[in-house]
Design an enzyme around this catalytic site. Sequence first.
Site, PDB file in Angstrom:
ATOM      1  N   GLU A 152      46.093  42.994  36.566  1.00 18.29           N
ATOM      2  CA  GLU A 152      45.294  42.883  38.000  1.00 18.29           C
ATOM      3  C   GLU A 152      45.905  43.971  38.841  1.00 18.29           C
ATOM      4  OE1 GLU A 152      46.293  38.863  39.320  1.00 18.29           O
ATOM      5  OE2 GLU A 152      44.542  38.365  38.356  1.00 18.29           O
ATOM      6  N   GLU A 309      41.835  35.199  32.499  1.00 18.91           N
ATOM      7  CA  GLU A 309      42.328  34.062  32.821  1.00 18.91           C
ATOM      8  C   GLU A 309      41.852  33.052  33.509  1.00 18.91           C
ATOM      9  OE1 GLU A 309      45.956  35.471  35.705  1.00 18.91           O
ATOM     10  OE2 GLU A 309      46.175  37.208  34.364  1.00 18.91           O
TER      11      GLU A 309
HETATM   12  C1  GAL Z   1      47.198  36.012  38.004  1.00 12.40           C
HETATM   13  C2  GAL Z   1      48.004  36.715  37.327  1.00 12.40           C
HETATM   14  C3  GAL Z   1      48.990  36.135  36.361  1.00 12.40           C
HETATM   15  C4  GAL Z   1      49.351  34.913  37.108  1.00 12.40           C
HETATM   16  C5  GAL Z   1      48.213  33.949  37.878  1.00 12.40           C
HETATM   17  C6  GAL Z   1      48.609  32.826  38.482  1.00 12.40           C
HETATM   18  O1  GAL Z   1      46.459  36.509  39.153  1.00 12.40           O
HETATM   19  O2  GAL Z   1      47.397  37.841  36.536  1.00 12.40           O
HETATM   20  O3  GAL Z   1      49.972  36.862  36.071  1.00 12.40           O
HETATM   21  O4  GAL Z   1      50.435  35.263  38.185  1.00 12.40           O
HETATM   22  O5  GAL Z   1      47.816  34.637  38.682  1.00 12.40           O
HETATM   23  O6  GAL Z   1      47.632  32.201  38.748  1.00 12.40           O
END
Ligand code: GAL
Length: 666
Positions: A152, A309
Site C-alpha cells: 500500500e 486483502e
Molecule cells: C491494510 C494493510 C495491512 C493491514 C490492514 C488492516 O491496509 O495493508 O497491512 O494493516 O490494512 O486492515
Amino acid sequence: MKDSYYEHIIHGGDYNPDQWIDTKEIWDEDMRLMDLAHVNSATVGIFSWSLTEPEEGVFNFGWLDEIMDKLQAHGKKVILATPSGARPPWLAEKYPEVLRVEESGMRNEFGVRHNHCLTSPVYREKVGIINRKLAERYKSHPALFMWHVSNEYSGECHCELCQQAFREWRKKEYDNDIEKLNFKWWGGFWSHRYTSFSQISSPKFRGENHVPALKLAWRRFVTDRHISFYENEIKPLRELTPDIPVTTNMMRFYTAFDYQKMSEKTDIVSWDNYPEWTAPDMLSVACETAFAHDIFRSMKNGKPFYMMESTPSVVNWRTENKLPESGVHELAAIQAVAHGADSVQYFQWRKSRGGHEKFHGAVVDHYGKEDTRVFKDTAKLGEALEKLDKAVGTRTKAKAAVICDWENSWAVEAYCGYRRDARDYFRSCQRWYRGFWERSVPVDVVPMDRDLSGYDIVAAPYLYMLKDGVEEKLCEYVENGGTLIATPLTGIVDRDDLCFLGGFPAGRLKDVFGVMCEETDSLYKDEESKVLYNGKEYFGRDLCDVLRPGTAKTEGTFLSGFYAGSPAVTRNVFGKGQAFYTAFCAGDDFIADLLLRIIKEKGLEPDINAALPKGVTARKRGELLYIMNFSREEQKISLEKEYTNHLTGEVIKDAVLPKNGYLILI
Ligand code: GAL
C-alpha cells in the site's frame, strides 16, 4: 500479457511467520490449518526486513527458506513481498535521510510504516539491495508465484531532496522557462510571478496552498515519485525473475497519487477491500464495493485483478469494529470474483500476538484452533472457490462506461467556490454507476483518456477538468455514434486548472451538447432543486447549471430557482451520436430512469432478464452467473429459465436466497 497466472482462484492472505520465529511449532500448525481452510497461497515477508537483514549487509534468509519449503511441501503458492513498507531501526538510525519529512518541514523519527522518503538515494539503494537478494535467492524456488511490491504505497515526503526533485521536474515540464510556468499557474494572481524555479516548493499548510495548479503539479509529482520508486524496486525482480508477475496492492479510492497511472506499470492490478458490511444500508455498501472492483478491473481493460486483502471477520481501525454476520464474508468474496477478481485474500492468516493489529480479524484467532465460526466460514468458502476454475482469467465486456478519473478528483478537490462541502467526486461517479449496476448491466469505470470507441453509453459525471486531448476525444466519440452524458461543472478547466474561455463546457463540447452553461448555482445544504422530466418531478441537490439553449432539445426543465423554466435536461444529436446534459445533481431515481431509457434504446443487455427483488444483484463473468443477496432478508427469486447451480449441480428456476446468500449458476 497473460490474463491468468494460475488455474485456480487464489485463496490465502498475509502470513507473518516472522512474528512467530520463537515458537516455530506454530508454523507446522499453520500448514495443517491452511490445508483445512482450503487455502492455496500465502503472502509472505511484507514487514520482515528487520529479520531478513538484522544488520546492514548481514542477511538471514534461513527462516524464509524454511517457510518457502514448508509452503511448497503443502502445495501453496507464495506471493513474496519486498519489505520496503517498513524499514529496520538500524537503517533509520544510520541514515536519517531515509525518514520522511512532513509538510511542517519536520523530519519524522523512526516508527510506524510508510515513513520513508521516496527520493532518498540511500533508501532506494538499500531497497534495491534487499530486493535483489530476495530475487537471487528465490528465483528458482518452485513456490515463488508472484511479487508483492512493498505494501500500500502511500503518503509523500517534503524533504529537501524531494523539493529539489520537484523543481527539476517542473523545469523539465516547462522547458526550463519560468515564464511558461507563470502563465500556466496564473502567476499574476496575488503577485505570484516567480523569477526562478528555486522559489517553488511543495504545497504546504503554512506556505503556498492557494494555487490549484501547484496542487495538481504536486500530485503528479507524487505519482511520479511512487512510480519511479516502484521501478527501482522491481528492477532486480524483472532482471532475475522475468516470468514472475509483479503487483503492488492499492487502497480503494486513495487519491494521493494516480492509481490509474501506477496500474500501467504492474502485471496485475491488486487492491485491498475493507467495506463496512455492518453499516445500516448494506445495498449501498455493496454498490460502493462493486464500483471499486470495477474501477480496478477496468484499469487493465477488464483483465482480472487480485483482491489482495480483505478481512475474514472484522477490522480494528474503525471507531466501532462490529462483527459481520455469518455468510457476509462468503458473499463479499463471491462479489469480488463476480466482478473480476482471480483471488480472495485476507489480512490476515493468523492474528499477531502483540502490536497494533492484534485485534484485527484473521482466519486463525489467538485461540488457535479450527473450530471457530470464522475458520469454518473460511474453509466453506475455500471449498466453493475450488469449484470456480471456470471463472479464472475471464474478462467481462461492458458496453457502458462511467468516467472516473484520478486527476480530475484532484482538480475537484483543489478549486475554491460553488458548494465547497459537496464535492465528493467518487460518490458522484458512483451514483451514475449505480444506475447500471442495479439493473445488472455490466459497466466499466475508466479514466478520461481511455479509448471510448467500444462503448455505447458513457456517463461522465463532474468532468470538471479536461486533460489534453480529451475535448477532441469526447467530440469524436459522439460524432461516431456514442451517447455521452454530462452533469454540472463539465469542461471547466484544463490540466493546469486554467479556465477555458469562451463559455463552458470547453470549446467544441458546446456544439456536442448543444448548450452553454452561463452560470452555476450552489444550493444550501438542505435545499433541493426541482425538475420536470417526462411528466415526472425529480429532485436534485448541490449544484444547478443555468444553461443557455443552443441546438439541443430541452427534455426537462427546472421548476425551482430563479431559472425555473430553463433547461435541466437536454439532448443534442451530434454526428451519429447524442449528448445529454443533466444540469442538476440528480438523485438515484432520475439517473435510473434516464439510464433505463438509454439502455433500452441502445439495446444493452443486462446480465439477467428476470426482475430481481430490491437488494439482489446479478453479475455475469464468463459462463457463470452470480446472484447475490444484499438485502439483509431472505428473498424469493424467479428466473427467466432453468439454470444449474454450479456448486451443487441442482437445476433451479425458482429459488429462495437466504439472507446474505448467493447462487452461482450456469
Ligand atoms: C491494510 C494493510 C495491512 C493491514 C490492514 C488492516 O491496509 O495493508 O497491512 O494493516 O490494512 O486492515
